[in-house]
Design a protein around this motif. Structure first.
Motif, short mmCIF file in Angstrom:
data_model
loop_
_atom_site.label_atom_id
_atom_site.label_comp_id
_atom_site.label_asym_id
_atom_site.label_seq_id
_atom_site.Cartn_x
_atom_site.Cartn_y
_atom_site.Cartn_z
N ASP A 179 -38.43 3.43 -0.59
CA ASP A 179 -37.87 4.77 -0.48
C ASP A 179 -39.00 5.71 -0.08
OD1 ASP A 179 -36.42 7.09 -0.67
OD2 ASP A 179 -36.43 7.15 -2.87
N ALA A 197 -44.35 6.74 -0.72
CA ALA A 197 -43.14 5.93 -0.82
C ALA A 197 -43.08 5.25 -2.17
CB ALA A 197 -43.10 4.88 0.31
N THR A 213 -39.51 -1.04 -4.23
CA THR A 213 -38.28 -1.36 -4.94
C THR A 213 -38.52 -1.60 -6.42
OG1 THR A 213 -38.59 -3.67 -4.27
CG2 THR A 213 -37.14 -2.31 -2.90
N LEU A 242 -40.64 9.03 0.33
CA LEU A 242 -40.48 10.36 -0.25
C LEU A 242 -41.12 11.45 0.58
CD1 LEU A 242 -41.36 9.33 -3.93
CD2 LEU A 242 -39.09 9.43 -2.86
#
Length: 426
Positions: free
Chosen positions: A303, A320, A323, A305
């Motif tokens: 993800d 980032a 996971t 950011l």
């Protein structure tokens, strides 16, 4: 991908992305540099019993006194209570008998003490052993009630709070904790940081050949990480290309999740046996043909950011979350840009994880500074009586200005002369 965001928003987002670890009870030797997660209390009183503050005689009542025993520090205490007219020859730190009203130092005592000279000698040899056979003698002198006796808990009462939550554990703190009966301390663990230095052109020793450059980021990162409350556990050098970076990040993620060593033929060797909290990738964060961080993060399902920050230098920085929840910070390859990015994203994360507070300071700017119309500028400055003075030499590829400076001035877009924030430099 997320669009470039403002510098204040990026710094706040980085701090908010950190998930501090639960406090841990660790042996004293492992607590150095951490911050206390609970108040440090005295498990014992200091001193633990009434003790002598001088070498001499513990006496009861008025003199002269008959010496009935001797007591050494660490030895057996006197078994009974002193009666008026009795004395016990005593060493500094030895327990004072019940009934003792004061300690008469050797240099203030007089009388006839067999084998010990005019007033005995605690450390002299003699027929009676270390104390010189003074038992049975008679001493005189003038004492003040309570003089030279350290009462139980006089320095620190049992149960007293001596240091508060958030205190940095220094070598002296460890000594204090041990003296108060602690074998372990409840601390906030220092976040662990793995560093990946990318680039075929980067060398780490000697004079670089034409087309090569010395690594200037890897050497400053451990100190910056330490300053912000963390510790670098490993530094790995990677060639350009997505395969090595993917293997390192995938392996790091698996290792962080308890999956063992990094997997794959391209995985870096010597991976640490502990779990990192943050991985820092130096270089590979821009959008050129040799910059693969964003593509690799996408492949790993991270993800993202932060994908660029409206700041100069340091625009192509990234943040980032993998996971497994761990964070990846991408720094530009230019040294000053990397420093600016580390202070924007990495330092807030580490401070939040470790509980290290950030200094807050504002100042007037004295000297010519050209603001950028859209981006925040981070300008190396030195503090002075007339305000923060720019030192120059602030191109993205050079650390000269930052080395001359003691802070970075945060110059917002369209700045018109108001006071600015100063960021402390490591």
């Amino acid at each position: 991908m997320v669009e470039a965001i403002s510098w204040p928003a990026a710094r706040a987002l980085a701090a908010g992305a950190a998930c501090p670890s639960k406090p841990s009870s660790v042996p004293l030797r492992e607590a150095l540099g951490c911050r206390l997660a609970a108040p440090l209390r005295a498990l014992v009183a200091v001193p633990g019993v009434d003790v002598s503050a001088m070498d001499g005689y513990a006496v009861a009542g008025s003199g002269p006194w008959r010496v009935v025993a001797r007591v050494l520090a660490g030895g057996a205490p006197y078994g009974g209570a002193l009666r008026a007219g009795e004395a016990v020859e005593i060493a500094t730190g030895a327990p004072v008998p019940a009934g003792a009203e004061a300690v008469l130092p050797y240099e203030h005592a007089d009388g006839d003490v067999p084998g010990g000279g005019p007033a005995g000698d605690l450390h002299a040899g003699g027929a009676g052993g270390p104390l010189g056979g003074s038992v049975g003698g008679v001493i005189g002198g003038v004492v003040v009630p309570g003089r030279h006796i350290r009462r139980r808990g006089e320095d620190i009462a049992e149960g007293a709070v001596v240091l508060g939550t958030g205190t940095v554990v220094t070598p002296v703190t460890l000594g204090l904790a041990a003296a108060l009966g602690h074998d372990v301390l409840e601390v906030r663990p220092r976040p662990r940081v793995a560093v990946l230095v990318t680039g075929d052109e980067v060398v780490d020793a000697g004079l670089p050949a034409p087309g090569r450059v010395r690594d200037a980021i890897g050497p400053f990162l451990p100190g910056l990480v330490e300053w912000a409350g963390g510790r670098v556990t490993t530094t790995t050098r990677l060639p350009d290309g997505p395969a090595a970076l993917r293997a390192a990040l995938a392996g790091w993620a698996a290792h962080g999740a308890g999956g063992g060593s990094p997997a794959g033929a391209d995985a870096p060797s010597g991976w640490p046996e502990c779990r990192e909290d943050v991985v820092v990738v130096c270089g590979a964060s821009s959008k050129g043909p040799a910059d693969h961080l964003r593509a690799v993060l996408a492949e790993l399902g991270a993800d993202v950011l932060v994908d660029g920050v409206a700041v100069r230098p340091g625009h192509p920085q990234a943040l980032a979350r993998l996971t497994d929840g761990r964070l990846v910070v991408g720094l530009p390859g230019n040294p000053f840009a990397a420093l600016a990015a580390a202070l924007t994203l990495l330092a807030p994360i580490l401070r939040e994880l470790s509980g290290v507070p950030a200094a807050r300071e504002t100042s007037a700017l004295s000297g010519e500074v050209r603001p950028h119309p859209r981006d925040t500028r981070l300008v190396p400055v030195r503090r002075s009586g007339r305000g923060a003075v720019p030192v120059g030499h602030d191109r993205p590829g050079s650390l000269w200005g930052a080395a001359l400076a003691d802070a970075l001035a945060v110059v917002p877009p369209g700045w018109s002369g108001e006071q600015v924030e100063l960021i402390e430099l490591p």
